[in-house]
Design a protein around this motif. Structure first.
Motif, PDB file in Angstrom:
ATOM      1  N   GLY A   1       0.816  -1.190   0.000  1.00  0.00           N
ATOM      2  CA  GLY A   1       0.000   0.000   0.000  1.00  0.00           C
ATOM      3  C   GLY A   1       0.860   1.254   0.000  1.00  0.00           C
ATOM      4  O   GLY A   1       2.082   1.199  -0.163  1.00  0.00           O
ATOM      5  N   LEU A   2       0.198   2.367   0.182  1.00  0.00           N
ATOM      6  CA  LEU A   2       0.874   3.653   0.173  1.00  0.00           C
ATOM      7  C   LEU A   2       1.891   3.755   1.304  1.00  0.00           C
ATOM      8  O   LEU A   2       3.005   4.257   1.109  1.00  0.00           O
ATOM      9  CB  LEU A   2      -0.163   4.775   0.282  1.00  0.00           C
ATOM     10  N   VAL A   3       1.516   3.282   2.506  1.00  0.00           N
ATOM     11  CA  VAL A   3       2.423   3.374   3.657  1.00  0.00           C
ATOM     12  C   VAL A   3       3.707   2.606   3.403  1.00  0.00           C
ATOM     13  O   VAL A   3       4.809   3.124   3.612  1.00  0.00           O
ATOM     14  CB  VAL A   3       1.739   2.854   4.942  1.00  0.00           C
ATOM     15  N   THR A   4       3.585   1.364   2.943  1.00  0.00           N
ATOM     16  CA  THR A   4       4.791   0.562   2.716  1.00  0.00           C
ATOM     17  C   THR A   4       5.652   1.172   1.610  1.00  0.00           C
ATOM     18  O   THR A   4       6.878   1.155   1.694  1.00  0.00           O
ATOM     19  CB  THR A   4       4.427  -0.896   2.366  1.00  0.00           C
ATOM     20  N   GLY A   5       5.007   1.732   0.586  1.00  0.00           N
ATOM     21  CA  GLY A   5       5.758   2.389  -0.481  1.00  0.00           C
ATOM     22  C   GLY A   5       6.516   3.604   0.019  1.00  0.00           C
ATOM     23  O   GLY A   5       7.693   3.799  -0.314  1.00  0.00           O
ATOM     24  N   LEU A   6       5.856   4.434   0.831  1.00  0.00           N
ATOM     25  CA  LEU A   6       6.498   5.626   1.381  1.00  0.00           C
ATOM     26  C   LEU A   6       7.643   5.267   2.324  1.00  0.00           C
ATOM     27  O   LEU A   6       8.699   5.903   2.318  1.00  0.00           O
ATOM     28  CB  LEU A   6       5.484   6.506   2.106  1.00  0.00           C
ATOM     29  N   LEU A   7       7.422   4.230   3.141  1.00  0.00           N
ATOM     30  CA  LEU A   7       8.469   3.804   4.064  1.00  0.00           C
ATOM     31  C   LEU A   7       9.667   3.237   3.310  1.00  0.00           C
ATOM     32  O   LEU A   7      10.823   3.490   3.656  1.00  0.00           O
ATOM     33  CB  LEU A   7       7.914   2.774   5.050  1.00  0.00           C
ATOM     34  N   VAL A  48      10.038   0.591  11.032  1.00  0.00           N
ATOM     35  CA  VAL A  48       8.627   0.984  10.969  1.00  0.00           C
ATOM     36  C   VAL A  48       7.912   0.186   9.884  1.00  0.00           C
ATOM     37  O   VAL A  48       6.770  -0.254  10.062  1.00  0.00           O
ATOM     38  CB  VAL A  48       8.471   2.505  10.744  1.00  0.00           C
ATOM     39  N   LEU A  49       8.589  -0.030   8.749  1.00  0.00           N
ATOM     40  CA  LEU A  49       8.022  -0.859   7.677  1.00  0.00           C
ATOM     41  C   LEU A  49       7.725  -2.271   8.176  1.00  0.00           C
ATOM     42  O   LEU A  49       6.653  -2.829   7.901  1.00  0.00           O
ATOM     43  CB  LEU A  49       8.992  -0.897   6.498  1.00  0.00           C
ATOM     44  N   MET A  50       8.645  -2.840   8.938  1.00  0.00           N
ATOM     45  CA  MET A  50       8.432  -4.188   9.479  1.00  0.00           C
ATOM     46  C   MET A  50       7.289  -4.204  10.500  1.00  0.00           C
ATOM     47  O   MET A  50       6.542  -5.182  10.591  1.00  0.00           O
ATOM     48  CB  MET A  50       9.728  -4.709  10.110  1.00  0.00           C
ATOM     49  N   ILE A  51       7.147  -3.117  11.261  1.00  0.00           N
ATOM     50  CA  ILE A  51       6.056  -3.037  12.241  1.00  0.00           C
ATOM     51  C   ILE A  51       4.705  -3.044  11.541  1.00  0.00           C
ATOM     52  O   ILE A  51       3.814  -3.827  11.878  1.00  0.00           O
ATOM     53  CB  ILE A  51       6.189  -1.771  13.125  1.00  0.00           C
ATOM     54  N   VAL A 186       5.977  12.278   8.388  1.00  0.00           N
ATOM     55  CA  VAL A 186       4.791  11.857   7.633  1.00  0.00           C
ATOM     56  C   VAL A 186       4.834  10.365   7.342  1.00  0.00           C
ATOM     57  O   VAL A 186       3.851   9.652   7.537  1.00  0.00           O
ATOM     58  CB  VAL A 186       4.666  12.667   6.321  1.00  0.00           C
ATOM     59  N   THR A 187       5.989   9.842   6.891  1.00  0.00           N
ATOM     60  CA  THR A 187       6.065   8.432   6.481  1.00  0.00           C
ATOM     61  C   THR A 187       6.188   7.467   7.647  1.00  0.00           C
ATOM     62  O   THR A 187       5.684   6.349   7.596  1.00  0.00           O
ATOM     63  CB  THR A 187       7.242   8.206   5.530  1.00  0.00           C
ATOM     64  N   ASN A 188       6.865   7.880   8.708  1.00  0.00           N
ATOM     65  CA  ASN A 188       7.164   6.946   9.797  1.00  0.00           C
ATOM     66  C   ASN A 188       6.268   7.101  11.020  1.00  0.00           C
ATOM     67  O   ASN A 188       6.253   6.239  11.891  1.00  0.00           O
ATOM     68  CB  ASN A 188       8.621   7.098  10.235  1.00  0.00           C
TER      69      ASN A 188
END
Length: 196
Positions: A1-7, A48-51, A186-188
């Protein structure tokens, strides 16, 4: 999703920037300190991505604690870079730098050896883990604010004393820090909290 892409983008940019700076001139203290800061930001973004992608409580607990151990030293590595920039010599408050590193060590000990960082983790199908934090997590904002206060005042003071190219360098760092801090927040922090 957007979050994983941004991270993922945040992690990649931090890693790439650190590599470019350190390989350009590893003999300069400011380059080494900037690379250390970039590595810290890279590891934080990966954590954060792993979380947010954890679908198992034990994995989520591991990544939440590991990521905070990394993040505990961000205020110190940030200020450490600033006090040596741009002259390659210390220009700041040693007591503040020591306090930031000591604060990071205390937070790490509290995270790993006490229940005061992480109270509970609930796994929700298809959603990031729902986390209830303890007082150590909320105390972290003190160290961030302390670092930001002394870092920005340091840079603003250096900008006032600098001229020509040196003044432009300080202005670039000020702008870069503002943009990086905003993007990292914003991303994390914001995006995962809002489940974007």
């Amino acid at each position: 999703g957007l979050v994983t892409g941004l991270l993922g983008l945040s992690a990649a940019l931090s890693f790439a920037l650190g590599c470019v700076v350190i390989f350009r001139n590893s003999s300069k203290r400011t380059h080494r300190l900037f690379a250390m800061l970039s590595a810290n930001l890279f590891l934080w973004a990966i954590g954060v991505l792993m979380i947010v992608t954890s679908r198992d409580e034990n994995a989520a607990r591991f990544w939440i604690k590991t990521t905070f151990v990394v993040a505990s030293f961000l205020p110190a590595t940030f200020y450490h870079f600033i006090v040596y920039f741009p002259h390659q010599r210390f220009d700041g408050f040693r007591s503040i730098l020591l306090a930031l590193y000591a604060g990071g060590l205390v937070q790490v000990a509290g995270t790993l050896f006490t229940p005061w960082y992480l109270h509970s983790v609930a796994i929700q199908p298809g959603l990031p883990p729902l986390v209830t934090y303890g007082p150590i997590f909320y105390g972290y904002s003190f160290w961030v604010l302390l670092s930001m206060l002394f870092s920005f005042s340091n840079l603003i003071g250096k900008r006032g004393r600098a001229t020509g190219v040196e003044r432009r360098q300080v202005e670039h760092v000020l702008i870069g820090i503002f943009l990086c801090t905003t993007f990292a927040t914003v991303t994390n922090v914001v995006a995962p909290a809002m489940d974007v």
